[in-house]
Structures are given as structure tokens and as C-alpha cells.
Design a protein around this motif. Structure first.
Motif, PDB file in Angstrom:
ATOM      1  N   ASP A 388     -14.327 -56.415  24.785  1.00  0.00           N
ATOM      2  CA  ASP A 388     -15.654 -55.791  24.881  1.00  0.00           C
ATOM      3  C   ASP A 388     -15.543 -54.355  25.384  1.00  0.00           C
ATOM      4  O   ASP A 388     -16.211 -53.447  24.871  1.00  0.00           O
ATOM      5  CB  ASP A 388     -16.532 -56.600  25.833  1.00  0.00           C
ATOM      6  N   TYR A 389     -14.701 -54.152  26.369  1.00  0.00           N
ATOM      7  CA  TYR A 389     -14.507 -52.816  26.929  1.00  0.00           C
ATOM      8  C   TYR A 389     -13.898 -51.873  25.888  1.00  0.00           C
ATOM      9  O   TYR A 389     -14.330 -50.715  25.711  1.00  0.00           O
ATOM     10  CB  TYR A 389     -13.615 -52.932  28.162  1.00  0.00           C
ATOM     11  N   LEU A 390     -12.886 -52.378  25.167  1.00  0.00           N
ATOM     12  CA  LEU A 390     -12.224 -51.567  24.146  1.00  0.00           C
ATOM     13  C   LEU A 390     -13.188 -51.215  23.011  1.00  0.00           C
ATOM     14  O   LEU A 390     -13.206 -50.084  22.523  1.00  0.00           O
ATOM     15  CB  LEU A 390     -11.000 -52.320  23.601  1.00  0.00           C
ATOM     16  N   SER A 391     -14.006 -52.163  22.593  1.00  0.00           N
ATOM     17  CA  SER A 391     -14.960 -51.920  21.506  1.00  0.00           C
ATOM     18  C   SER A 391     -15.985 -50.854  21.891  1.00  0.00           C
ATOM     19  O   SER A 391     -16.316 -49.976  21.087  1.00  0.00           O
ATOM     20  CB  SER A 391     -15.671 -53.226  21.129  1.00  0.00           C
ATOM     21  N   ALA A 392     -16.481 -50.930  23.121  1.00  0.00           N
ATOM     22  CA  ALA A 392     -17.450 -49.936  23.581  1.00  0.00           C
ATOM     23  C   ALA A 392     -16.825 -48.540  23.613  1.00  0.00           C
ATOM     24  O   ALA A 392     -17.475 -47.541  23.252  1.00  0.00           O
ATOM     25  CB  ALA A 392     -17.965 -50.319  24.961  1.00  0.00           C
ATOM     26  N   ARG A 393     -15.567 -48.483  24.017  1.00  0.00           N
ATOM     27  CA  ARG A 393     -14.886 -47.188  24.070  1.00  0.00           C
ATOM     28  C   ARG A 393     -14.680 -46.619  22.662  1.00  0.00           C
ATOM     29  O   ARG A 393     -14.926 -45.429  22.414  1.00  0.00           O
ATOM     30  CB  ARG A 393     -13.544 -47.356  24.779  1.00  0.00           C
ATOM     31  N   GLN A 394     -14.226 -47.454  21.734  1.00  0.00           N
ATOM     32  CA  GLN A 394     -13.979 -46.992  20.371  1.00  0.00           C
ATOM     33  C   GLN A 394     -15.271 -46.573  19.673  1.00  0.00           C
ATOM     34  O   GLN A 394     -15.290 -45.598  18.912  1.00  0.00           O
ATOM     35  CB  GLN A 394     -13.266 -48.098  19.571  1.00  0.00           C
ATOM     36  N   GLU A 395     -16.348 -47.289  19.911  1.00  0.00           N
ATOM     37  CA  GLU A 395     -17.625 -46.926  19.292  1.00  0.00           C
ATOM     38  C   GLU A 395     -18.064 -45.536  19.737  1.00  0.00           C
ATOM     39  O   GLU A 395     -18.560 -44.745  18.939  1.00  0.00           O
ATOM     40  CB  GLU A 395     -18.686 -47.967  19.656  1.00  0.00           C
ATOM     41  N   LEU A 396     -17.875 -45.232  21.005  1.00  0.00           N
ATOM     42  CA  LEU A 396     -18.247 -43.907  21.505  1.00  0.00           C
ATOM     43  C   LEU A 396     -17.358 -42.820  20.896  1.00  0.00           C
ATOM     44  O   LEU A 396     -17.844 -41.769  20.470  1.00  0.00           O
ATOM     45  CB  LEU A 396     -18.136 -43.885  23.033  1.00  0.00           C
ATOM     46  N   LEU A 397     -16.061 -43.087  20.833  1.00  0.00           N
ATOM     47  CA  LEU A 397     -15.140 -42.094  20.273  1.00  0.00           C
ATOM     48  C   LEU A 397     -15.420 -41.855  18.792  1.00  0.00           C
ATOM     49  O   LEU A 397     -15.388 -40.715  18.318  1.00  0.00           O
ATOM     50  CB  LEU A 397     -13.696 -42.547  20.486  1.00  0.00           C
ATOM     51  N   PHE A 398     -15.683 -42.919  18.052  1.00  0.00           N
ATOM     52  CA  PHE A 398     -15.996 -42.770  16.630  1.00  0.00           C
ATOM     53  C   PHE A 398     -17.273 -41.960  16.436  1.00  0.00           C
ATOM     54  O   PHE A 398     -17.372 -41.114  15.538  1.00  0.00           O
ATOM     55  CB  PHE A 398     -16.138 -44.146  15.973  1.00  0.00           C
ATOM     56  N   ALA A 399     -18.270 -42.214  17.269  1.00  0.00           N
ATOM     57  CA  ALA A 399     -19.539 -41.496  17.163  1.00  0.00           C
ATOM     58  C   ALA A 399     -19.350 -40.008  17.473  1.00  0.00           C
ATOM     59  O   ALA A 399     -19.908 -39.137  16.791  1.00  0.00           O
ATOM     60  CB  ALA A 399     -20.580 -42.110  18.090  1.00  0.00           C
ATOM     61  N   ARG A 400     -18.560 -39.712  18.498  1.00  0.00           N
ATOM     62  CA  ARG A 400     -18.329 -38.305  18.840  1.00  0.00           C
ATOM     63  C   ARG A 400     -17.514 -37.608  17.764  1.00  0.00           C
ATOM     64  O   ARG A 400     -17.747 -36.420  17.462  1.00  0.00           O
ATOM     65  CB  ARG A 400     -17.614 -38.213  20.188  1.00  0.00           C
ATOM     66  N   ARG A 401     -16.561 -38.313  17.159  1.00  0.00           N
ATOM     67  CA  ARG A 401     -15.790 -37.726  16.052  1.00  0.00           C
ATOM     68  C   ARG A 401     -16.702 -37.459  14.854  1.00  0.00           C
ATOM     69  O   ARG A 401     -16.627 -36.391  14.215  1.00  0.00           O
ATOM     70  CB  ARG A 401     -14.650 -38.680  15.668  1.00  0.00           C
ATOM     71  N   ALA A 402     -17.580 -38.418  14.557  1.00  0.00           N
ATOM     72  CA  ALA A 402     -18.531 -38.218  13.450  1.00  0.00           C
ATOM     73  C   ALA A 402     -19.478 -37.062  13.736  1.00  0.00           C
ATOM     74  O   ALA A 402     -19.868 -36.322  12.820  1.00  0.00           O
ATOM     75  CB  ALA A 402     -19.324 -39.505  13.215  1.00  0.00           C
TER      76      ALA A 402
END
Length: 444
Positions: A388-402
Motif C-alpha cells: 500500500d505504501y509503495l503504491s501510494a508513492r508510485q502514484e504520486l511519482l507517476f502523476a508528477r512525471r505526467a
């Protein structure tokens, strides 16, 4: 003969000056600079490009070549001196040099139909065409240097994001180690967290390489193989105010790719006039003095000649020149249609990219940031798993990259629109804009 008409010089100068003066890339959102950094601005990049870019220097030599051709084509027909010897040898009473006759003559061509002026008109038309071609090349170079500048700003943002992702991965590893020591996390989570840190560092290294390449690509625009700057200044998330598509379409008529057809049409008209003047036959004349050996006397001579049926023989050349003239008009309509299609595609894509970037920045990224903070607290308290922690982190990084990619795309589409309308979008919104004078007419 000037390179550009005065109106076009002022027009293209204002476009370039406004581009750097009002571009959102000129002003950085962070005014703090490290003393050792060499920061490049968009205005400096444009100035250096127009000074040292090799593709713009060739037009100077083409213009000089035309000036030489004009000098040659403006000359009157040359005079010719002739010498003729008759009856210098024969049989019987003629003998050798007994009845020789010598003639010294001066001859030239009398051009009819104002051919010299027609030839000069063709050279003038070619000069105007070269000037228009240089305007097109200048706009292409300006667009390219701006796009490469945007690439560096986006690369700087991606590198910053990669470094933050590395710090986030290291923080996550620290949290996992705490849970492991507390006996509430399996050893496998440590390995996964360590691998995540390694991947984040690899991504940072890759983004650094991409940034270095982008800086070299920009420096190449002014013939510099090693960049003399460390970073560029600009705000990736500042966009010019939107303009209605109908207004932009009207401005496309000022695009040099359209204006060049006016110069081509004038050139074809000059070539057509030259072809028509060829229907007027030129008269070749000569005058001279003849020495008559037998009479021991001299006499004057004169003569002229001209070709027959010149008009009929020249009909094919006139027909060909007329067809070339008509072709320019058709090509202009086809080019205008193509520019309309390019403008609409860039206009629609820019609007969508701006909407995406602003939505991510104002809503989605802040929400995901809060979600990550809450997930981190819940993970520390044992209520959420590492996944859950990893997924939340990746979602934020993907959004900032987009968000970065969307903002960069919006600026690139904006640059394409500016190139199509031959006018900066920011300057179109400002009625009191005063251009700086760091680029003068000599730059062109």
C-alpha cells in the motif's frame, strides 16, 4: 539591394524580440542562484543562435552571388572589333598580296524590348525570394532553439523529481528497517526497499544523462560543442493566455511560408516579362573601314542582321513561363490549407496539454501528496502494508512525471503555434509591450 524590405525587417525583429521578452521561459520561478552556476536565459540563447548559427550565414553568400549576377546582367551588349583580309592569295594576276583587301570593323548588338531591364527584374525577384527564404529559416531556427530550451527545462524538472524519488525511496527503506527491528515486517520487505532505492538511483543517473545531452543539443545551435552554461532559467508551468482559433488563423497569412509565394509570384512575373521580351529580335550592327589594294583607296562599310520569326520561335518559352506563374498561385492555396491543419492540431493539443498539466498540478498531485502522507503514517502504525505504501508513492511519482510532460508539451505546441502565426502568443495579449533592442538589424 537590401536583404529584407523595411516592413519585413521590423516585423521579424519584433517577433523575435517579443518571443524572448514575454516568453514564460524567460523568468524563473526561483530567483536564488548558486554562485558557481552559469545560468542561461532564453534571450541569450536566441541572441547567440542568430549570431553564430551556420544555417543563417549561407544567405549572405547567396545574396552576394545575386549582386554579382545583377552587375553582369545590367551591362549593355559588348562591342566587338573585327579584322578581315580578302584576296590575299590567288592565281594569275591576283598573285600573293597583290589584290589584298583589309577591313577593320566595330560591331555590337542593339537589344530591343527592354531586355536589360527585364533581366534585372528577374535578379531582383530572386533577391526578394532569398530574403523570404531567410525569414523562413530564421523562424525555423528560432522555433528549434526554443524547443531545445524547453527540453532542458523539462529535463531539469525530471532530474529534480528523480532526486526526490530517490530520497523518498531511502526514507521508505528507513521505515522498513524500523518495522523489521520491531519484528512486524518480513525480511523480504528490506530487499524490496533496497532494490527500489537502487532503481531510483539508476533513474536519477539516466535523467542526468538526458539533461547533459539536452544542453549539448542547445549549445550546438550556436556552433558550440561544449555547453558553457550549467542550467537554464524558466518556469515550466507558466502558459500564455489562450487566443481564439479564428484570430490565430487570420495571423497565419503573415507566415513567411505564405509571404514567400508573393515573392515567387513576382519572380515568375519577371521571368514571364523576360520571356516576352525575347520575342523582340535583336539587331546586330557593324561599321568599318575597308582598304582596297587595287585602287589604293579606302571605303566605309556598314551592315546589320536580325533573326527571322523570333516571336513564333519564342512562343514555347512564354507558355512555359506562364504555366510556372500559375503554378505558384495553386501552391499558395495548398500551403495555406496545410498550415490551417497544422495550426488546428497544435491549437487543440496545446489546450488539452494545458488542461492536463493544470489539473495535475492544482488537484491530482496535491491529493496524492496528502494520500502518501496519510499512507506513510498508517504504515508506521502497522495498519497498511508495504505494498500500500509503495503504491501510494508510485502514484504520486507517476502523476508528477505526467505533469512535467504535459507542461512541456503545452510549451512545445505553443512554440509551434508561434512559428505558424509568426508572432509570439504572449505579445499578442500585450498592447503596451515595448521590445528591447539587443538584436538590431545587423543580426539579420
Amino acid at each position: 539591394m537590401s536583404w529584407l524590405s523595411s516592413s519585413r525587417v521590423v516585423y521579424l525583429q519584433l517577433f523575435i524580440l517579443f518571443c524572448w521578452a514575454f516568453s514564460p521561459l524567460v523568468h524563473s520561478k526561483n530567483e536564488m542562484k548558486m554562485p558557481e552556476e552559469k545560468v542561461l536565459t532564453l534571450s541569450s540563447a536566441i541572441k547567440r543562435t542568430f549570431k553564430d548559427n551556420p544555417s543563417l550565414k549561407v544567405f549572405k553568400f547567396r545574396q552576394k552571388a545575386l549582386e554579382g549576377q545583377l552587375q553582369s546582367q545590367s551591362l549593355k551588349p559588348a562591342y566587338e572589333v573585327g579584322f578581315e583580309m580578302e584576296n590575299f592569295a590567288g592565281t594569275g594576276d591576283i598573285g600573293v598580296f597583290n589584290s589584298t583587301e583589309f577591313t577593320l570593323s566595330l560591331s555590337s548588338i542593339l537589344e530591343l524590348g527592354d531586355k536589360r531591364k527585364a533581366r534585372a527584374g528577374v535578379i531582383s525577384g530572386r533577391s526578394s525570394q532569398i530574403a523570404a527564404m531567410r525569414e523562413i529559416e530564421a523562424l525555423n531556427v528560432l522555433g528549434e532553439v526554443t524547443r531545445r530550451y524547453i527540453d532542458i527545462i523539462a529535463a531539469q524538472e525530471r532530474l529534480l523529481l528523480a532526486k526526490e524519488a530517490t530520497l523518498l525511496a531511502e526514507d521508505t527503506l528507513t521505515e522498513v528497517e524500523k518495522r523489521l527491528r520491531a519484528g512486524v515486517a518480513p525480511a523480504a520487505e528490506i530487499k524490496r526497499a533496497q532494490a527500489a532505492v537502487g532503481n531510483a538511483r539508476l533513474t536519477t543517473s539516466s535523467e542526468q544523462q538526458q539533461l547533459d545531452y539536452a544542453k549539448v543539443a542547445l549549445a550546438m545551435m550556436w556552433n558550440e560543442t561544449t555547453p558553457s552554461f550549467t542550467r537554464v532559467e524558466g518556469n515550466l508551468y507558466q502558459f500564455a493566455t489562450d487566443i481564439k482559433f479564428e484570430v490565430l488563423l487570420a495571423k497565419v497569412k503573415k507566415n513567411p511560408e505564405i509571404l514567400i509565394y508573393a515573392t515567387q509570384e513576382r519572380l515568375k512575373e519577371a521571368q514571364l516579362r523576360l520571356a516576352r521580351t525575347e520575342s523582340n529580335a535583336d539587331i546586330k550592327w557593324s561599321v568599318g573601314i575597308k582598304q582596297i589594294q587595287v585602287l589604293n583607296d579606302t571605303a566605309l562599310t556598314a551592315g546589320f542582321s536580325m533573326p527571322l520569326f523570333s516571336s513564333k520561335r519564342n512562343a514555347g518559352a512564354i507558355s512555359s513561363a506562364q504555366a510556372a506563374h500559375d503554378e505558384v498561385i495553386v501552391k499558395r492555396a495548398a500551403t495555406m490549407l496545410a498550415l490551417h491543419n497544422q495550426l488546428y492540431r497544435a491549437y487543440a493539443n496545446r489546450k488539452q496539454a494545458i488542461f492536463t498539466a493544470q489539473s495535475l498540478r492544482n488537484s491530482i498531485v496535491p491529493t496524492l501528496t496528502e494520500a502518501l502522507n496519510e499512507t506513510q503514517i498508517a504504515y508506521q502504525r502497522g495498519r497498511y502494508s508495504y505494498l500500500d505504501y509503495l503504491s501510494a508513492r508510485q502514484e504520486l511519482l507517476f502523476a508528477r512525471r505526467a505533469m512535467i510532460e504535459s507542461a512541456a508539451a503545452a510549451l512545445r505546441y505553443g512554440t509551434q503555434i508561434e512559428q505558424l502565426i509568426a508572432e509570439p502568443l504572449s505579445a499578442s495579449q500585450s498592447s503596451n509591450a515595448q521590445p528591447s533592442n539587443f538584436i538590431n538589424q545587423k543580426a539579420f
